[in-house]
Scaffold this motif. Structure first.
Motif: not given
Lengths: 328, 328
Positions: B18-21, B23-24, B27, B30, B56, B60
């Motif tokens: 997933a996109a959020s993954t 991102s993590y 960054s 997580r 971004r 953010s």
DNA sequence: CTTGGTCATCGAAGCGCTTCGACAGAGCTC
DNA sequence: GAGCTCTGTCGAAGCGCTTCGATGACCAAG
């Protein structure tokens, strides 16, 4: 006052309109009645509203920022760079753009980064060399840009630089006008030519073109001893020599010493003109006339061209700035 | 390669996450399994992905850019400014930040603009004066910042500067160590004091503190005639004078002439030390030892402090950089 | 076997703006 | 007065990312 986080919605609420209307007032992209526009502008002023740069860039695909890549590491004359930076920022602000400062040591990867992250809309590349890896990257990335200097293959690029040929002509004319028949151009050291062929040649051509048949061009290293020797040889080989143009910054001081040693009184029976920064020409005694690299003009021109490109207008591929001779 | 418009979704698709993954992974906020992280990083590399700066910053509330406001217009020594800019950019890039260049003539309004538009996260203010309208604006805006120089009321601000008192001490010690008993500090012209009181006094205090009882401080204008006169008077009033420190850039050359006229042989029976840029001390004959404004160190320190502030860490309100004496 | 706790990942919401299509109402024309 | 075209404005979608809460998988403890 200018509160943290005033959004377009706040402005819209205060003016009693939709957010989109505020946007159109600010951008002028649709016609809005004068009354509405006034109310919106008043709300903007009251709230101290400034659009969020990130949001704007995301939605409009325009960052309102241009990058300027400077050779901060070495080589170039620092004051000139600073003038350049100053001129670029000032001109950019006139177009409501900001300037992001990059150093040349980020190289092609740096260009790829700013292009991909859309952090800037365009780019000004300072001190472009004949074979410059950044130029190739630029082509590949398709990032709108303006170069200061001319790479080997300038096809399709927008380049701006001092008209070095004209600079050569101006120097020759200065000397000729002072009645010097035998004149010479004391050229740069090898190192300079190695990096940026072309511009030294152009000076030489301009010089020879404008000077009489008895003009000569002598290359010259820039350490004191070599300069001393070169000048001595030059005077020996051309006893009637009455003027020289020096296109070699670090050598200027040494040239003056060598001439003094040879009994030449500069400004009276002998004339010297410099191609280089003001400081160099001002530091000698007497001060010398000079043709300088017009950093501010270059910067302004470059920014102006870039703005036109960003607006989809076209600009000349190659722009040569007329040199100015400063008498002292 | 680095295609236009590679988004986090493209990377996610290619890595099968997933996109959020993504991102993590990028960054590190997580924990992510090493296998997934590897796949993501590979996809990032393959696609030449760089996050869209605007998106971004919007999401953010961090732009990844700091502003640097330079006094491009006048006064300051250009090469020093350039070194400063160079140092700041280099250090900022180490922290993955870019640098936006502003000119001081944008003033407080410029600060309000960049603060409200969230185009930068923080700010470095160069060449802060004792009464500086920008400082007040800064306080009001609450924009994280670091100042180079000390305003009258530095309470609550983060300031960095050369330790001028130490510079005065270093110069005094240099002269004392060379056996000079009678020494003097040739100070700056009035104009400089008018703008930035404080720093000249600090040099003087440091100088007197370290020197013997027979040291004196003479203020000095910087035109040739005045320098000539001042030096002559100084030598008359202190016949045993054996060394001077010059804290007045433009006067240095004239001082050397005046000393030569008076028959002093600098470097042999007389000693001179300069507080100022390298160029000034290198341009004389003989070259002089000097204490310079360590532009790069100042810039690096300022950027480092700013980064800490942006990360919510605390930094000393006041940092004084130790001066370095360069012998020549 | 349940219960509870990690760990790794996902999906959706939302950041503040621009822009597109829609739509009233005003001013035409015939 | 029916049918146009303009003008001025609105609402909603979407730009690409981060972040929060939810979820499933897995494992240790009861």
């Amino acid at each position: 006052m200018a509160g943290r986080g005033v959004t377009i919605a706040d402005v819209a609420a205060r003016a009693g309109v939709a957010a989109s209307t505020v946007s159109y007032v600010l951008s002028g992209k649709r016609s809005i009645s004068p009354e509405t526009a006034d109310r919106v502008m008043a709300a903007v002023a009251d709230l101290g509203y400034h659009p969020h740069a990130g949001a704007r860039s995301l939605a409009s695909r325009r960052a309102g920022v241009v990058a300027m890549m400077l050779p901060l590491r070495d080589g170039m004359h620092l004051p000139v760079l600073m003038q350049f930076a100053s001129g670029a920022v000032t001109e950019a602000r006139r177009h409501d753009q900001d300037v992001l400062l990059m150093t040349a040591d980020e190289g092609p990867a740096g260009l790829a980064r700013v292009a991909a992250s859309a952090i800037v809309d365009g780019l000004i590349l300072m001190d472009v060399e004949v074979r410059d890896p950044r130029v190739e990257a630029l082509r590949r990335l398709g990032l709108p840009s303006v170069l200061i200097g001319f790479p080997a293959d300038a096809e399709g690029l927008t380049c701006v630089d001092l008209d070095f040929e004209a600079a050569g002509r101006v120097c020759a004319r200065y000397l000729v006008d002072r009645g010097c028949d035998d004149i010479a151009l004391l050229g740069a050291s090898e190192a300079v030519y190695a990096r940026r062929t072309g511009f030294a040649e152009r000076v030489r051509e301009g010089f020879l073109h404008r000077a009489g048949p008895r003009a000569e061009v002598w290359p010259c290293p820039d350490d004191p001893a070599s300069v001393q020797r070169t000048v001595k040889e030059l005077l020996t080989s051309k006893p009637e020599l009455a003027g020289i143009a020096v296109h070699n910054e670090p050598a200027v001081g040494h040239v003056m010493h060598a001439l003094a040693d040879a009994g030449k009184r500069v400004g009276e029976d002998f004339h010297v003109v410099v191609i280089g920064p003001d400081e160099v020409a001002e530091r000698t005694h007497p001060q010398l006339p000079s043709v300088l690299v017009p950093a501010e003009t270059l910067a302004e021109t470059a920014v102006r061209h870039l703005m036109r490109k960003l607006d989809g207008l076209d600009v000349p591929e190659s722009t040569l700035i007329e040199p100015q001779l400063t008498l002292r």
